[in-house]
Design a protein around this motif. Structure first.
Motif, PDB file in Angstrom:
ATOM      1  N   ASP A   1      59.274 118.972 -37.055  1.00  0.00           N
ATOM      2  CA  ASP A   1      59.513 118.513 -38.270  1.00  0.00           C
ATOM      3  C   ASP A   1      57.731 118.288 -38.606  1.00  0.00           C
ATOM      4  OD1 ASP A   1      62.474 119.371 -38.144  1.00  0.00           O
ATOM      5  OD2 ASP A   1      63.578 117.514 -37.991  1.00  0.00           O
ATOM      6  N   LYS A   2      57.255 117.721 -37.696  1.00  0.00           N
ATOM      7  CA  LYS A   2      56.438 116.871 -37.971  1.00  0.00           C
ATOM      8  C   LYS A   2      55.641 117.679 -38.410  1.00  0.00           C
ATOM      9  CE  LYS A   2      53.480 113.238 -36.164  1.00  0.00           C
ATOM     10  NZ  LYS A   2      52.391 112.735 -34.697  1.00  0.00           N
ATOM     11  N   MET A   3      55.420 119.143 -37.565  1.00  0.00           N
ATOM     12  CA  MET A   3      54.115 120.451 -37.987  1.00  0.00           C
ATOM     13  C   MET A   3      54.950 120.714 -38.990  1.00  0.00           C
ATOM     14  SD  MET A   3      52.026 119.616 -35.050  1.00  0.00           S
ATOM     15  CE  MET A   3      52.211 118.381 -35.580  1.00  0.00           C
ATOM     16  N   MET A   4      55.571 121.078 -38.993  1.00  0.00           N
ATOM     17  CA  MET A   4      55.839 121.183 -40.622  1.00  0.00           C
ATOM     18  C   MET A   4      56.268 120.828 -42.066  1.00  0.00           C
ATOM     19  SD  MET A   4      57.500 124.657 -40.677  1.00  0.00           S
ATOM     20  CE  MET A   4      56.571 124.939 -38.866  1.00  0.00           C
ATOM     21  N   SER A   5      56.117 119.294 -41.936  1.00  0.00           N
ATOM     22  CA  SER A   5      56.173 118.615 -42.769  1.00  0.00           C
ATOM     23  C   SER A   5      54.245 118.869 -43.167  1.00  0.00           C
ATOM     24  CB  SER A   5      55.774 116.978 -42.219  1.00  0.00           C
ATOM     25  OG  SER A   5      54.170 116.609 -40.787  1.00  0.00           O
ATOM     26  N   ILE A   6      53.771 119.339 -42.303  1.00  0.00           N
ATOM     27  CA  ILE A   6      51.911 119.957 -42.946  1.00  0.00           C
ATOM     28  C   ILE A   6      52.073 121.139 -43.268  1.00  0.00           C
ATOM     29  CG2 ILE A   6      49.953 119.749 -42.113  1.00  0.00           C
ATOM     30  CD1 ILE A   6      50.980 117.001 -42.247  1.00  0.00           C
ATOM     31  N   VAL A   7      52.880 121.528 -41.867  1.00  0.00           N
ATOM     32  CA  VAL A   7      52.930 123.520 -42.735  1.00  0.00           C
ATOM     33  C   VAL A   7      53.273 124.431 -43.966  1.00  0.00           C
ATOM     34  CG1 VAL A   7      53.812 125.844 -41.587  1.00  0.00           C
ATOM     35  CG2 VAL A   7      52.253 124.091 -39.902  1.00  0.00           C
TER      36      VAL A   7
ATOM     37  N   GLN B   1      58.979 131.797 -54.306  1.00  0.00           N
ATOM     38  CA  GLN B   1      60.892 131.981 -53.452  1.00  0.00           C
ATOM     39  C   GLN B   1      61.322 130.811 -53.923  1.00  0.00           C
ATOM     40  OE1 GLN B   1      59.196 129.852 -50.066  1.00  0.00           O
ATOM     41  NE2 GLN B   1      57.526 131.509 -49.292  1.00  0.00           N
ATOM     42  N   ASN B   2      62.314 130.771 -53.190  1.00  0.00           N
ATOM     43  CA  ASN B   2      63.759 130.111 -54.433  1.00  0.00           C
ATOM     44  C   ASN B   2      63.563 129.047 -54.024  1.00  0.00           C
ATOM     45  OD1 ASN B   2      66.360 129.000 -54.802  1.00  0.00           O
ATOM     46  ND2 ASN B   2      67.475 130.944 -53.045  1.00  0.00           N
ATOM     47  N   PRO B   3      63.401 128.505 -55.409  1.00  0.00           N
ATOM     48  CA  PRO B   3      63.531 126.508 -55.838  1.00  0.00           C
ATOM     49  C   PRO B   3      63.748 125.949 -55.105  1.00  0.00           C
ATOM     50  CG  PRO B   3      64.116 128.038 -58.020  1.00  0.00           C
ATOM     51  CD  PRO B   3      63.843 129.211 -56.593  1.00  0.00           C
ATOM     52  N   ILE B   4      65.201 126.441 -54.905  1.00  0.00           N
ATOM     53  CA  ILE B   4      66.063 126.037 -53.796  1.00  0.00           C
ATOM     54  C   ILE B   4      66.064 125.715 -52.686  1.00  0.00           C
ATOM     55  CG2 ILE B   4      68.618 125.380 -53.492  1.00  0.00           C
ATOM     56  CD1 ILE B   4      69.392 126.697 -56.464  1.00  0.00           C
ATOM     57  N   LEU B   5      65.607 126.549 -52.151  1.00  0.00           N
ATOM     58  CA  LEU B   5      65.299 126.538 -51.124  1.00  0.00           C
ATOM     59  C   LEU B   5      63.763 125.291 -50.807  1.00  0.00           C
ATOM     60  CD1 LEU B   5      64.839 127.196 -48.144  1.00  0.00           C
ATOM     61  CD2 LEU B   5      63.770 129.313 -48.848  1.00  0.00           C
ATOM     62  N   THR B   6      62.637 125.859 -51.883  1.00  0.00           N
ATOM     63  CA  THR B   6      61.659 124.836 -51.039  1.00  0.00           C
ATOM     64  C   THR B   6      62.205 123.662 -51.741  1.00  0.00           C
ATOM     65  OG1 THR B   6      60.444 126.653 -52.264  1.00  0.00           O
ATOM     66  CG2 THR B   6      59.768 124.713 -52.208  1.00  0.00           C
ATOM     67  N   TYR B   7      62.585 123.057 -52.384  1.00  0.00           N
ATOM     68  CA  TYR B   7      63.744 122.402 -52.843  1.00  0.00           C
ATOM     69  C   TYR B   7      63.953 121.288 -51.307  1.00  0.00           C
ATOM     70  CZ  TYR B   7      66.155 117.921 -55.008  1.00  0.00           C
ATOM     71  OH  TYR B   7      66.232 116.966 -54.853  1.00  0.00           O
ATOM     72  N   SER B   8      64.985 121.892 -51.195  1.00  0.00           N
ATOM     73  CA  SER B   8      66.231 121.179 -49.772  1.00  0.00           C
ATOM     74  C   SER B   8      64.308 121.189 -48.116  1.00  0.00           C
ATOM     75  CB  SER B   8      66.464 122.815 -49.985  1.00  0.00           C
ATOM     76  OG  SER B   8      67.508 122.855 -50.059  1.00  0.00           O
ATOM     77  N   ILE B   9      63.644 121.776 -48.304  1.00  0.00           N
ATOM     78  CA  ILE B   9      62.940 121.939 -47.306  1.00  0.00           C
ATOM     79  C   ILE B   9      61.703 120.429 -47.398  1.00  0.00           C
ATOM     80  CG2 ILE B   9      60.329 122.989 -46.581  1.00  0.00           C
ATOM     81  CD1 ILE B   9      60.901 125.636 -46.713  1.00  0.00           C
TER      82      ILE B   9
ATOM     83  N   ASN C   1      56.360 110.214 -46.885  1.00  0.00           N
ATOM     84  CA  ASN C   1      54.908 109.712 -46.263  1.00  0.00           C
ATOM     85  C   ASN C   1      54.035 111.034 -46.245  1.00  0.00           C
ATOM     86  OD1 ASN C   1      53.301 108.285 -44.459  1.00  0.00           O
ATOM     87  ND2 ASN C   1      53.304 109.743 -43.154  1.00  0.00           N
ATOM     88  N   VAL C   2      54.477 112.590 -45.697  1.00  0.00           N
ATOM     89  CA  VAL C   2      53.582 113.209 -46.499  1.00  0.00           C
ATOM     90  C   VAL C   2      53.014 113.668 -48.086  1.00  0.00           C
ATOM     91  CG1 VAL C   2      52.932 116.294 -46.710  1.00  0.00           C
ATOM     92  CG2 VAL C   2      53.562 114.715 -44.470  1.00  0.00           C
ATOM     93  N   ARG C   3      54.127 113.545 -48.683  1.00  0.00           N
ATOM     94  CA  ARG C   3      54.028 113.945 -50.329  1.00  0.00           C
ATOM     95  C   ARG C   3      52.913 113.004 -50.578  1.00  0.00           C
ATOM     96  NH1 ARG C   3      58.795 115.332 -49.653  1.00  0.00           N
ATOM     97  NH2 ARG C   3      60.014 113.658 -50.180  1.00  0.00           N
ATOM     98  N   GLU C   4      53.726 111.396 -50.386  1.00  0.00           N
ATOM     99  CA  GLU C   4      52.553 110.148 -50.997  1.00  0.00           C
ATOM    100  C   GLU C   4      51.659 109.902 -50.297  1.00  0.00           C
ATOM    101  OE1 GLU C   4      52.381 106.692 -52.757  1.00  0.00           O
ATOM    102  OE2 GLU C   4      53.684 107.828 -52.112  1.00  0.00           O
ATOM    103  N   THR C   5      50.883 110.509 -49.453  1.00  0.00           N
ATOM    104  CA  THR C   5      49.952 110.587 -48.874  1.00  0.00           C
ATOM    105  C   THR C   5      48.558 111.403 -49.315  1.00  0.00           C
ATOM    106  OG1 THR C   5      50.271 109.580 -46.235  1.00  0.00           O
ATOM    107  CG2 THR C   5      48.083 110.716 -46.552  1.00  0.00           C
ATOM    108  N   PHE C   6      49.121 112.358 -49.568  1.00  0.00           N
ATOM    109  CA  PHE C   6      48.515 113.841 -50.547  1.00  0.00           C
ATOM    110  C   PHE C   6      48.116 113.379 -51.886  1.00  0.00           C
ATOM    111  CE2 PHE C   6      48.842 116.963 -54.196  1.00  0.00           C
ATOM    112  CZ  PHE C   6      48.336 118.237 -53.433  1.00  0.00           C
TER     113      PHE C   6
END
Length: 434
Positions: free
Chosen positions: A165-171, A217-225, A234-239
């Motif tokens: 999950d940590k790696m996917m927060s970047i990928v 891609q399916n925006p609902i899926l993207t939102y869920s991710i 934390n990732v979005r805040e840092t970005f």
């Protein structure tokens, strides 16, 4: 072996159903909409059920492929119904929650392997695709799954659920968030992407293609991710902080700080030379394809649609930046360049062997005794449209001069016109057709 896919009527679940059906598995898919489920199952040649618990109870392997937000509910629904000795997999892109839940609810005689196939539903081949496994414990099924993945030459990564999950927060999260933000900014600026491509370098074109792939891609899926991964905020805040910092640097015209930020960011990247090499290959591949199409204008060419896998064969009559026009036996076809690939001679021959009726004809020809029939047969096999050549008879007799030999070749070809070409070829070798 029986495989049940919970949520197999669309998306990745449907893709897995197609791939596993091809492998010979007895596949059952489930879905909430019975009408859709029956239609999809008939099209794919698999079974359909609207009962998740029953599907879990009768299958050797059960794959949960539902939206992230409903994954936990489905695991809870089927946990007590799983067949003894069976295997439960989930394919969500967030792993901590599902992993812990399966570990908590499943009986000891049911194995579970949390997985994340890092590819989308448009994938048609597992070769080279990445899959992450996050096992909490391993049983008898684990080596079987590994063997299956290795057989298909997949890239296997093993990690803990939290590391995944940590790696996917970047990928995923950072990538999706920044790409969607970029697409949204372009829209707000009122700029036509199509117009920008006229001014763009190949790198810009590739970047826009990658952004398009994400935002389509399916925006609902993207939102869920974005929402379900605990590292997301934390990732979005840092970005956001990084964007605002860079904006302030430029607003204040602070060249020194801008250069410092750029250099530090570059140093944190991995092998820059390797990255340049990979991007060079991507650009070269695009340029090569366009060059090949330009050179094929006025000639016969075979183009395969990368999604429908339909092959179109005909004379390439016209080419513009987006489309090719192909004159086929069925009429004129306009094909989008982005959706096709050129079949080389080997792949075209392979396709014809599967899809076209093979014609067979025997041809007898008189040659000098000194000829080498094997070399002649090999030369015939190299001619266009020829699929196979066999020597079926070698004759010395009254009807043939003493210094001559009659050789009969059995020739297989895609088209009867090829036999005329063979006769012309043999005559050119000094042969006399009988």
């Amino acid at each position: 072996m029986k495989v049940g896919i919970i949520g197999g009527t669309k998306g990745l679940g449907k893709t897995l159903a197609i791939l596993l059906k091809k492998e010979g598995y007895d596949v059952t898919i489930t879905g909430r909409d019975t009408s859709v489920g029956l239609t999809v199952s008939e099209k794919l040649g698999v079974s359909y059920s609207n009962d998740n618990k029953k599907t879990a109870n009768v299958n050797d392997i059960v794959i949960v492929s539902v939206p992230i937000a409903t994954t936990s509910a489905v695991i809870k629904e089927i946990a007590n119904s799983m067949k003894k000795g069976s295997l439960l997999l989930d394919v969500t892109s967030v792993k901590e929650g599902p992993s812990n839940l399966m570990n908590e609810l499943l009986d000891d005689d049911v194995e579970f392997i949390p997985t994340h196939p890092v590819f989308g539903p448009r994938t048609t081949n597992l070769n080279g695709q990445v899959i992450v496994l996050t096992p909490i414990k391993k049983g008898k099924w684990y080596p079987k799954v590994i063997d299956f993945l290795k057989k298909h030459k997949m890239r296997i990564i093993e990690a803990s659920p939290s590391e995944h999950d940590k790696m996917m927060s970047i990928v995923q999260i950072l990538t999706h968030f920044s790409y969607i933000s970029t697409a949204s900014a372009i829209k707000k600026l009122g700029i036509s992407i199509k117009d920008t491509r006229k001014f763009a370098s190949p790198i810009y074109g590739l970047m826009v293609d990658m952004i398009s792939r994400i935002v389509s891609q399916n925006p609902i899926l993207t939102y869920s991710i974005q929402l379900e991964n605990e590292n997301g905020e934390n990732v979005r805040e840092t970005f956001t902080e990084s964007v605002l910092e860079l904006k302030d640097v430029l607003t204040n015209q602070d060249e020194e700080k801008f250069v410092k930020i750029a250099i530090e960011a570059t140093k944190n990247l991995d092998d820059i030379q390797a990255a340049l090499g990979r991007s060079d290959k991507a650009i070269e591949s695009l340029n090569h394809e366009i060059s090949s199409l330009k050179n094929a204008v006025g000639k016969e060419i075979a183009l395969k649609h990368i999604y429908s896998e339909e092959v179109h064969i005909g004379i390439l009559t016209d080419l513009d930046p987006e489309f090719v026009t192909l004159n086929t036996k069925k009429g004129e076809k306009n094909l989008k360049i982005a959706n096709i690939k050129i079949l080389d001679e080997e792949n075209l021959k392979e396709w014809k062997l599967i899809n076209k009726e093979i014609k067979t004809q025997s041809i007898s020809c008189v040659f000098p005794n000194s000829c080498n029939e094997a070399i002649i047969a090999q030369a015939i096999s190299k001619l266009d449209e020829i699929t196979d050549v066999k020597i079926t008879d070698i004759y010395h007799g009254p009807q043939v001069a003493n210094d001559k030999i009659s050789i009969t070749f059995e020739i297989d070809a895609f088209d009867v016109s090829a036999f005329e070409n063979v006769e012309t070829f043999l005559k050119g070798f000094g042969g006399i057709i009988r």
